[in-house]
Write a protein that holds these residues in place. Structure first.
Motif, PDB file in Angstrom:
ATOM      1  N   ASN A  15       0.906  -1.071  -0.011  1.00  0.00           N
ATOM      2  CA  ASN A  15      -0.093   0.066  -0.056  1.00  0.00           C
ATOM      3  C   ASN A  15       0.916   1.168   0.014  1.00  0.00           C
ATOM      4  O   ASN A  15       1.942   1.229  -0.165  1.00  0.00           O
ATOM      5  CB  ASN A  15      -0.886  -0.104   1.062  1.00  0.00           C
ATOM      6  CG  ASN A  15      -0.240   0.000   2.487  1.00  0.00           C
ATOM      7  OD1 ASN A  15       1.044  -0.292   2.616  1.00  0.00           O
ATOM      8  ND2 ASN A  15      -1.129   0.190   3.730  1.00  0.00           N
ATOM      9  N   GLY A  16       0.298   2.379   0.271  1.00  0.00           N
ATOM     10  CA  GLY A  16       1.102   3.696   0.222  1.00  0.00           C
ATOM     11  C   GLY A  16       1.778   4.063  -1.126  1.00  0.00           C
ATOM     12  O   GLY A  16       1.334   3.372  -2.011  1.00  0.00           O
ATOM     13  N   ASP A  50      -7.336   2.067   4.765  1.00  0.00           N
ATOM     14  CA  ASP A  50      -6.614   2.539   3.527  1.00  0.00           C
ATOM     15  C   ASP A  50      -8.210   3.215   2.726  1.00  0.00           C
ATOM     16  O   ASP A  50      -7.854   4.186   2.245  1.00  0.00           O
ATOM     17  CB  ASP A  50      -5.858   1.822   2.573  1.00  0.00           C
ATOM     18  CG  ASP A  50      -4.766   1.168   3.128  1.00  0.00           C
ATOM     19  OD1 ASP A  50      -4.021   1.995   3.787  1.00  0.00           O
ATOM     20  OD2 ASP A  50      -4.174   0.099   2.876  1.00  0.00           O
ATOM     21  N   ALA A  55      -7.068   6.297  -0.127  1.00  0.00           N
ATOM     22  CA  ALA A  55      -5.577   6.317  -0.433  1.00  0.00           C
ATOM     23  C   ALA A  55      -5.156   6.378  -2.072  1.00  0.00           C
ATOM     24  O   ALA A  55      -6.158   6.017  -2.737  1.00  0.00           O
ATOM     25  CB  ALA A  55      -4.927   5.033  -0.076  1.00  0.00           C
TER      26      ALA A  55
END
Length: 100
Positions: A15-16, A50, A55
């Motif tokens: 993620n991110g 998220d 996100a």
């Protein structure tokens, strides 16, 4: 290296910013190579946290699959979950990224 099957769909098991960079890089390569930034589709794993954060990597993806929140052992570092998602989504490859 002798490969015979191109990949068209990738599961991002991260993620991110790691996921954002992976998607951006492959899309740029696909555009430069095939003239189509979306020649390779991305399925991303996403936790409830998220999703609540809206996100960027989720917005960039072609599909997302919600996974349990909390500790990384529940999601991005859970190899069994990642393999099950990969099989269920019909992806050709998994990008695990880094940091989990």
């Amino acid at each position: 290296l002798g490969g015979t099957k191109p990949f068209r769909k990738v599961l991002i098991a991260n993620n991110g910013i790691a996921a954002v960079k992976a998607i951006r890089s492959v899309r740029r390569w696909a555009y430069e190579t095939f003239g189509d930034a979306r020649a390779i589709q991305f399925v991303v794993m996403t936790t409830p946290e998220d999703l609540r954060a809206n996100a960027e990597y989720i917005r960039m993806a072609d599909e997302f699959r919600e996974v349990p929140g909390g500790s990384n052992n529940n999601n991005y570092a859970n190899v069994q979950l990642i393999v099950e998602l990969a099989k269920g989504c019909g992806v050709d490859a998994v990008w695990a990224g880094w940091g989990h």
